[in-house]
Design an enzyme around this catalytic site. Structure first.
Site, mmCIF file in Angstrom:
data_model
loop_
_atom_site.group_PDB
_atom_site.id
_atom_site.type_symbol
_atom_site.label_atom_id
_atom_site.label_comp_id
_atom_site.label_asym_id
_atom_site.label_seq_id
_atom_site.Cartn_x
_atom_site.Cartn_y
_atom_site.Cartn_z
ATOM 1 N N CYS A 1 -7.335 5.036 -5.996
ATOM 2 C CA CYS A 1 -6.208 5.455 -6.836
ATOM 3 C C CYS A 1 -6.276 6.886 -7.353
ATOM 4 O O CYS A 1 -5.302 7.632 -7.200
ATOM 5 C CB CYS A 1 -6.092 4.513 -8.023
ATOM 6 S SG CYS A 1 -5.980 2.801 -7.503
ATOM 7 N N ASN B 1 0.807 -1.204 0.000
ATOM 8 C CA ASN B 1 0.000 0.000 0.000
ATOM 9 C C ASN B 1 0.850 1.267 0.000
ATOM 10 O O ASN B 1 1.849 1.322 0.726
ATOM 11 C CB ASN B 1 -0.730 -0.009 1.357
ATOM 12 C CG ASN B 1 -2.187 0.148 1.171
ATOM 13 O OD1 ASN B 1 -2.644 0.323 0.046
ATOM 14 N ND2 ASN B 1 -2.912 0.108 2.270
ATOM 15 N N ASN C 1 -3.258 7.708 -14.529
ATOM 16 C CA ASN C 1 -4.413 7.902 -13.655
ATOM 17 C C ASN C 1 -4.892 9.348 -13.672
ATOM 18 O O ASN C 1 -6.093 9.613 -13.648
ATOM 19 C CB ASN C 1 -4.084 7.458 -12.220
ATOM 20 C CG ASN C 1 -4.320 5.959 -12.050
ATOM 21 O OD1 ASN C 1 -4.800 5.299 -12.963
ATOM 22 N ND2 ASN C 1 -3.993 5.432 -10.890
ATOM 23 N N LEU D 1 -4.298 -2.444 -14.016
ATOM 24 C CA LEU D 1 -5.621 -3.088 -13.964
ATOM 25 C C LEU D 1 -6.603 -2.204 -13.206
ATOM 26 O O LEU D 1 -6.210 -1.428 -12.336
ATOM 27 C CB LEU D 1 -5.538 -4.462 -13.287
ATOM 28 C CG LEU D 1 -5.256 -4.543 -11.786
ATOM 29 C CD1 LEU D 1 -6.488 -4.318 -10.926
ATOM 30 C CD2 LEU D 1 -4.670 -5.892 -11.452
ATOM 31 N N LYS E 1 -5.828 9.884 -4.840
ATOM 32 C CA LYS E 1 -4.513 9.715 -4.191
ATOM 33 C C LYS E 1 -3.382 10.047 -5.188
ATOM 34 O O LYS E 1 -2.439 10.764 -4.857
ATOM 35 C CB LYS E 1 -4.402 8.259 -3.713
ATOM 36 C CG LYS E 1 -3.014 7.840 -3.296
ATOM 37 C CD LYS E 1 -3.002 6.399 -2.810
ATOM 38 C CE LYS E 1 -2.907 5.379 -3.905
ATOM 39 N NZ LYS E 1 -1.581 4.927 -4.267
ATOM 40 N N LEU F 1 -6.896 9.811 -16.852
ATOM 41 C CA LEU F 1 -8.202 9.139 -16.795
ATOM 42 C C LEU F 1 -9.170 9.932 -15.914
ATOM 43 O O LEU F 1 -10.325 10.175 -16.296
ATOM 44 C CB LEU F 1 -8.038 7.708 -16.260
ATOM 45 C CG LEU F 1 -7.340 6.733 -17.202
ATOM 46 C CD1 LEU F 1 -6.966 5.444 -16.475
ATOM 47 C CD2 LEU F 1 -8.223 6.423 -18.413
ATOM 48 N N LYS G 1 2.748 5.964 -14.579
ATOM 49 C CA LYS G 1 1.626 5.428 -13.792
ATOM 50 C C LYS G 1 0.769 6.562 -13.230
ATOM 51 O O LYS G 1 -0.454 6.582 -13.380
ATOM 52 C CB LYS G 1 2.180 4.546 -12.665
ATOM 53 C CG LYS G 1 1.181 4.136 -11.622
ATOM 54 C CD LYS G 1 0.109 3.226 -12.177
ATOM 55 C CE LYS G 1 -1.059 3.155 -11.236
ATOM 56 N NZ LYS G 1 -2.085 2.221 -11.632
#
Ligand code: UGA
Length: 437
Positions: free
Chosen positions: A256, A71, A204, A143, A259, A207, A200
Site C-alpha cells: 500500500c 486490486n 497512507n 485495516l 503504491k 503514515l 485514503k
C-alpha cells in the site's frame, strides 16, 4: 466482508471472484491469506449469511449493495508506468455491473483508488441500457495486515463518501446502517465522494511519511550517538505528535504505502502541482535510502565485501503476522546482497519459498540462496545475521547456541531493533542496530 457478515446477521453477503481455486480455498479451512483470527470470523458466518462463489452475474443481479474490492496495483506499462494506479480491474467490475444491471443498486468502491475514480464508474454505469438506477459511494478500507480483525472489529473510524444529493445521502445512510450494527455512529464519518477517495491516499501518505521522517533521523542518530528509540519516545509523548508509527526500521514495505504515495504524486502532477508531487516523492526516496543504508552498513562492518560470504536472512515478510512479502524491504536488501555476491540462508515463518524466489526474480535452482525451517538452521555456518521482520519468535532465539555455529567475527544486523542488545552482545556477536551508534 466476513466481518460485515458476522455482525449483520440479517444481511446476506456473497463474495465473488473469477478464480475458482481461490473461492474453493475461501470455502475450506485453508484460507488463501494468513491473517490471525480470520478463520474464526469466516467460520462464524460461512454457510449462514456468508457465501463464496464464482456466480458473478447472478450475485450482481441479486444484490442491493455491491462492494468493488479488487486490486489496484501500480501500472507497469504505458502512460503513468511505475506511478499511476492500474484501474483496469475496477473498470471491468463496473462494466460487469452495467451489463447485468437489475433494479436499484449501491455500488461501493472499497478498493484504494485515485481521487475521481467514482466519476469513471458513474460514466460506465450511466451507459447501461439495463434500466437500473444506482448510486456510487466510496468506503475505503483502513485495516492493516496482521491486525486486520482487531482493526475491523474496533476501527478508529469508518469513512463513507457519496453524492450530497437526496439519493446520494440516502445511499450513504444505508451503508452507515450496516456498519452501525457494531460501530458507534460517531465513529462513522460521512463526506462527499472526492474527500473520501482522497482521504485514503492521504492517510497512507501521512503514515508512511512518519516512518520516513523517523528513519531520516535514524541516520543522524547513527552519526551523532543519539538513540532513535529515545528520540522517538521523547517526541511521541507530545500529544500533538503521538507515539504510534515512530518505530525506525530497515524501511517500510507492503502493497500500500509506496503504491499509494506514487499514485498521489502522479495525481498531483496530473493536476499541475509538481512541487506537491515532489514533496511526497521524497517519502519514497527516503525509504529507498534507508534500505540502501542498511546494506551499506553490512558492507562496512564486513570489511567492505560480502562476496562469497554467507548471510542468514531472518524474516522476509514486510511485517510480522502476515505471509505477504509485497514491496518488503527484504527484497531490496537481499537483491543488493546478491549483487555483491553474498550467499543467503533465508528463513521466514510464513512466507513460502516460491514467493521469496519470485520476489527476488530467482529460479529454484539458484545456488546462491538456501531455505530453512528455523532461524538456528539458517544461521548455521554464516558470517552474519540480518533480521528483517519483527516476528515474535525471533525474540526467543538461543543466541549462544546460534553464535557457536557461526563464522567469526559473527555480526548481528537488527533491522527492526527487536532483540535485547545485552543478550546479543553477551552471546559474542558484533551488534548493529538502526539509529544507534
Ligand atoms: C497500511 C495502513 O497502516 C493501513 O491503515 C491501510 O489500510 C493499509 O496500509 C492499506 O492501504 O491497505 P499495512 O501496509 O498492512 O497497512 O501495514 P502497516 O502496519 O501500515 O505497515 C507498513 C510498513 O511500515 C511495514 O513494513 C511496517 O514494518 C512498517 N512500519 C510500520 C515501520 O517501519 N515503522 C512503524 O512505526 C510502523
Amino acid at each position: 466482508m466476513a466481518m460485515i457478515a458476522k455482525n449483520c446477521v440479517d444481511s446476506k453477503v456473497t463474495v465473488v471472484d473469477l478464480n475458482q481455486e481461490r473461492i474453493d480455498s475461501w470455502n475450506s479451512d485453508d484460507l488463501p491469506i494468513y491473517e490471525p483470527g480470520l478463520l474464526e470470523v469466516v467460520k462464524a458466518a460461512r454457510g449462514r449469511n456468508l457465501f463464496f462463489s464464482t456466480e458473478i452475474d447472478q450475485t450482481i443481479q441479486d444484490s442491493d449493495i455491491i462492494f468493488i474490492s479488487v486490486n489496484t496495483p501500480t501500472k507497469d506499462y504505458g502512460s503513468g508506468k511505475g506511478r499511476a494506479a492500474d484501474l483496469r480491474f475496477v473498470e471491468s467490475c463496473a462494466r460487469n455491473i452495467a451489463k447485468v444491471g437489475g433494479g436499484n443498486k449501491i455500488v461501493v468502491e472499497k478498493s484504494t483508488v485515485p481521487v475521481r475514480t467514482a466519476q469513471m464508474v458513474k460514466e460506465i454505469l450511466s451507459e447501461s441500457n439495463n434500466g437500473f438506477s444506482y448510486q456510487v459511494l466510496s468506503n475505503p478500507e483502513f485495516l492493516a495486515e496482521g491486525t486486520a480483525i482487531a482493526d475491523l472489529e474496533n476501527p478508529d473510524r469508518v469513512l463513507i463518501g457519496g453524492d450530497q444529493s437526496k439519493e446520494g445521502l440516502e445511499a450513504i445512510e444505508k451503508v452507515v446502517s450496516l456498519y452501525n450494527q457494531w460501530i458507534d455512529r460517531e465513529n462513522i464519518i460521512t463526506t462527499n465522494l472526492w474527500s473520501s477517495e482522497l482521504s485514503k491516499l492521504t492517510a497512507n501518505a501521512f503514515l508512511a511519511q512518519r516512518i520516513s521522517s523517523i528513519n531520516a533521523i535514524s541516520a543522524l542518530c547513527e552519526a551523532t550517538g543519539a538513540d532513535v528509540d529515545e528520540v522517538a519516545n521523547a517526541i511521541g509523548t507530545d500529544s500533538r505528535i503521538g507515539p504510534k508509527f515512530l518505530k525506525s526500521s530497515v524501511g517500510f514495505g507492503g502493497s500500500c504505502f509506496q503504491k499509494d504515495i506514487l499514485n498521489l504524486s502522479y495525481l498531483c502532477q496530473h493536476f499541475g502541482l509538481p512541487e506537491v508531487a515532489e514533496y511526497w516523492d521524497q517519502v519514497v526516496r527516503m525509504n529507498d535510502y534507508q534500505k540502501d543504508r542498511f546494506v551499506q552498513r553490512i558492507m562496512d562492518a564486513m570489511f567492505n565485501t560480502v562476496s562469497g560470504k554467507k548471510i542468514a536472512i531472518l524474516g522476509f515478510a514486510f511485517k510480522k503476522d502476515t505471509n505477504d512479502a509485497r514491496e518488503s524491504p527484504a527484497i531490496a536488501v537481499c537483491s543488493r546482497l546478491l549483487e555483491e555476491r553474498a550467499h543467503l540462508a533465508i528463513y521466514d515463518p510464513q512466507v513460502p519459498k516460491d514467493t521469496i524466489l519470485s520476489s527476488l526474480r530467482l529460479d529454484a535452482n539458484d545456488k546462491r540462496v538456501s531455505f530453512h525451517d528455523c532461524a538456528t538452521d539458517a544461521a548455521n555456518g554464516t558470517h552474519a545475521i540480518a533480521l528483517l521482520t519483527e516476528w515474535d519468535e525471533f525474540k526467543k532465539l538461543n543466541l549462544k547456541e546460534i553464535y557457536a555455529e557461526m563464522e567469526k567475527p559473527a555480526h548481528f544486523f537488527d533491522g527492526r531493533n527487536l532483540i535485547d542488545p545485552i543478550e546479543v552482545q553477551n552471546a559474542g556477536f558484533r551488534l548493529h542496530r538502526i539509529g544507534k551508534g
